[in-house]
Scaffold this active site. Structure first.
Site, PDB file in Angstrom:
ATOM      1  N   ILE A   1      20.257 126.810  60.737  1.00  0.00           N
ATOM      2  CA  ILE A   1      19.223 125.822  60.425  1.00  0.00           C
ATOM      3  C   ILE A   1      18.698 125.169  61.707  1.00  0.00           C
ATOM      4  O   ILE A   1      17.491 124.967  61.874  1.00  0.00           O
ATOM      5  CB  ILE A   1      19.796 124.752  59.457  1.00  0.00           C
ATOM      6  CG1 ILE A   1      20.146 125.400  58.114  1.00  0.00           C
ATOM      7  CG2 ILE A   1      18.828 123.597  59.277  1.00  0.00           C
ATOM      8  CD1 ILE A   1      20.958 124.506  57.166  1.00  0.00           C
TER       9      ILE A   1
ATOM     10  N   ARG B   1      23.784 132.057  73.007  1.00  0.00           N
ATOM     11  CA  ARG B   1      22.972 131.982  71.788  1.00  0.00           C
ATOM     12  C   ARG B   1      21.833 130.958  71.961  1.00  0.00           C
ATOM     13  O   ARG B   1      20.716 131.162  71.499  1.00  0.00           O
ATOM     14  CB  ARG B   1      23.856 131.587  70.596  1.00  0.00           C
ATOM     15  CG  ARG B   1      24.927 132.604  70.247  1.00  0.00           C
ATOM     16  CD  ARG B   1      24.352 133.776  69.487  1.00  0.00           C
ATOM     17  NE  ARG B   1      23.784 133.370  68.224  1.00  0.00           N
ATOM     18  CZ  ARG B   1      24.426 133.411  67.047  1.00  0.00           C
ATOM     19  NH1 ARG B   1      25.664 133.868  66.999  1.00  0.00           N
ATOM     20  NH2 ARG B   1      23.833 133.037  65.938  1.00  0.00           N
TER      21      ARG B   1
ATOM     22  N   ASP C   1      29.782 120.257  73.806  1.00  0.00           N
ATOM     23  CA  ASP C   1      30.645 120.203  72.619  1.00  0.00           C
ATOM     24  C   ASP C   1      30.543 118.806  72.024  1.00  0.00           C
ATOM     25  O   ASP C   1      31.096 117.844  72.567  1.00  0.00           O
ATOM     26  CB  ASP C   1      32.096 120.523  73.017  1.00  0.00           C
ATOM     27  CG  ASP C   1      33.003 120.541  71.787  1.00  0.00           C
ATOM     28  OD1 ASP C   1      32.550 120.145  70.686  1.00  0.00           O
ATOM     29  OD2 ASP C   1      34.168 120.950  71.928  1.00  0.00           O
TER      30      ASP C   1
ATOM     31  N   SER D   1      22.340 116.295  56.154  1.00  0.00           N
ATOM     32  CA  SER D   1      23.537 116.065  55.341  1.00  0.00           C
ATOM     33  C   SER D   1      23.850 117.360  54.604  1.00  0.00           C
ATOM     34  O   SER D   1      23.713 118.455  55.163  1.00  0.00           O
ATOM     35  CB  SER D   1      23.290 114.891  54.393  1.00  0.00           C
ATOM     36  OG  SER D   1      24.433 114.622  53.627  1.00  0.00           O
TER      37      SER D   1
ATOM     38  N   TYR E   1      34.889 118.031  54.070  1.00  0.00           N
ATOM     39  CA  TYR E   1      33.482 118.253  54.445  1.00  0.00           C
ATOM     40  C   TYR E   1      32.578 117.294  53.667  1.00  0.00           C
ATOM     41  O   TYR E   1      31.706 116.641  54.245  1.00  0.00           O
ATOM     42  CB  TYR E   1      33.113 119.705  54.140  1.00  0.00           C
ATOM     43  CG  TYR E   1      31.663 120.053  54.388  1.00  0.00           C
ATOM     44  CD1 TYR E   1      31.174 120.184  55.687  1.00  0.00           C
ATOM     45  CD2 TYR E   1      30.778 120.271  53.332  1.00  0.00           C
ATOM     46  CE1 TYR E   1      29.832 120.519  55.920  1.00  0.00           C
ATOM     47  CE2 TYR E   1      29.445 120.607  53.554  1.00  0.00           C
ATOM     48  CZ  TYR E   1      28.979 120.727  54.847  1.00  0.00           C
ATOM     49  OH  TYR E   1      27.665 121.058  55.071  1.00  0.00           O
TER      50      TYR E   1
ATOM     51  N   LYS F   1      29.947 114.324  55.049  1.00  0.00           N
ATOM     52  CA  LYS F   1      28.511 114.302  54.777  1.00  0.00           C
ATOM     53  C   LYS F   1      28.132 113.069  53.944  1.00  0.00           C
ATOM     54  O   LYS F   1      27.034 112.537  54.085  1.00  0.00           O
ATOM     55  CB  LYS F   1      28.088 115.593  54.064  1.00  0.00           C
ATOM     56  CG  LYS F   1      28.195 116.835  54.947  1.00  0.00           C
ATOM     57  CD  LYS F   1      27.236 116.791  56.127  1.00  0.00           C
ATOM     58  CE  LYS F   1      27.169 118.103  56.892  1.00  0.00           C
ATOM     59  NZ  LYS F   1      26.179 118.047  58.003  1.00  0.00           N
TER      60      LYS F   1
END
Ligand SMILES: NC(=O)c1ccc[n+]([C@@H]2O[C@H](COP(=O)([O-])OP(=O)(O)OC[C@H]3O[C@@H](n4cnc5c(N)ncnc54)[C@H](OP(=O)(O)O)[C@@H]3O)[C@@H](O)[C@H]2O)c1
Length: 273
Positions: free
Chosen positions: A19, A43, A64, A147, A161, A165
């Site tokens: 994303i 990348r 990081d 989120s 997780y 969020k």
């Protein structure tokens, strides 16, 4: 073409893949100078090349963001090199698909550090300058927090997780309220299942909702650009997820029963295969 960001600068975290990479390219296509960061510089370089095709001054930093002590320094460096950040996109994140009884304290700390504490630290470092510049020049600056639908629905098997969020979501809501009369807008986007490497990362249980359609990252880019244009605080990708959230608020008991049944069904299916 929609939103014109010519001459504006956008910092996108976690832009080496998925994303974040799509958002970075989407912003560059609309004329913004994009600053991208993540850990994997090889990348990032590929994403940077794509961004620079539209916006040559775009740049990258290998960083990081789970190293919370380094964030303030990084934020000030990125801000200086971009000539003042106009849009901050907090996208970097990690999954944690693991049932509660198998979670370690380290698991919880790691996911909270990257998904909640690092965006908050970036906001704390950058917001004063964004406010000052917006009050001076009248241009509304933006904070976009990525989120997850997990932050609203807390699917079984993703407690750590989901909590990270949900924390980011709650912080964003309170911040947006505080800034409502100020020239810095806050947006939150809630992706559902998006086709990225997030589902292949090691150290996670298999994804339970593996039969759900995976949308391309471009769907999130469209939602975020639309949000920024319209000034909408939140958006869901796909939009119908908002109805599930509303349904849950109306009937939490029914929602919990449904979630438990879904978990059982998925586990039985996995056991059979
Ligand atoms: N995919 C979905 O279905 C989905 C659904 C809801 C929400 N989201 C959220 O969307 C965001 C992007 O996820 P994605 O699906 O695009 O996953 P992804 O393809 O795995 O991308 C995650 C990005 O975050 C970066 N990142 C991870 N750990 C980092 C660290 N310690 N420091 C700096 N950067 C780090 C990764 O880069 P490096 O590995 O190079 O550092 C990568 O660029 C996340 O916040 C995720 O929670 C995704």
């Amino acid at each position: 073409m929609g939103l014109d960001l010519t001459g504006r600068s956008v910092l996108v975290t976690g832009a080496s893949a998925g994303i974040g990479a799509a958002l970075a390219e989407g912003f560059a296509e609309r004329g913004a100078t994009v600053g991208i960061c993540a850990r994997r510089e090889d990348r990032l370089r590929k994403v940077l090349t794509a961004c620079q095709a539209h916006s040559p001054e775009s740049r990258m930093w290998g960083v990081d963001l789970a190293d919370l002590d380094g964030i303030e320094t990084f934020a000030h460096r990125a801000n200086a090199e971009l000539g003042g950040i106009d849009v901050l996109v907090n996208n970097a994140g990690m999954p944690k698909r693991r049932k509660v009884l198998a979670l370690s304290e380290g698991d919880i700390d790691n996911v909270m550090a990257l998904n909640y504490r690092s965006p908050v630290r970036l906001i704390l470092a950058l917001l004063p300058g964004m406010l000052e510049r917006s009050r001076a020049d009248g241009f509304t600056r933006r904070i976009v927090n990525v989120s997850s639908i997990a932050g609203r629905l807390s699917p079984p098997g993703e407690a750590a997780y989901s909590a990270s969020k949900a924390a980011l979501t709650a912080f964003s809501e309170a911040l947006a309220g505080e800034l409502w009369q100020e020239p810095v807008d806050v947006h939150v986007v809630f992706p559902g299942v998006i086709d990225t490497e997030l589902f292949e990362l090691p150290d996670n249980d298999p994804h339970l909702a593996s039969d759900m359609e995976r949308l391309p990252p471009a769907a999130v880019v469209d939602a975020v650009l639309d949000q920024m244009e319209s000034g909408k605080f939140e958006s869901y990708v796909p939009e119908w997820l908002a109805d599930i959230v509303t349904g849950k608020a109306r009937d939490a008991q029914g929602f919990m029963e449904g979630a438990a049944a879904y978990l059982r069904e998925q586990e039985e299916k996995a056991a059979r295969s």
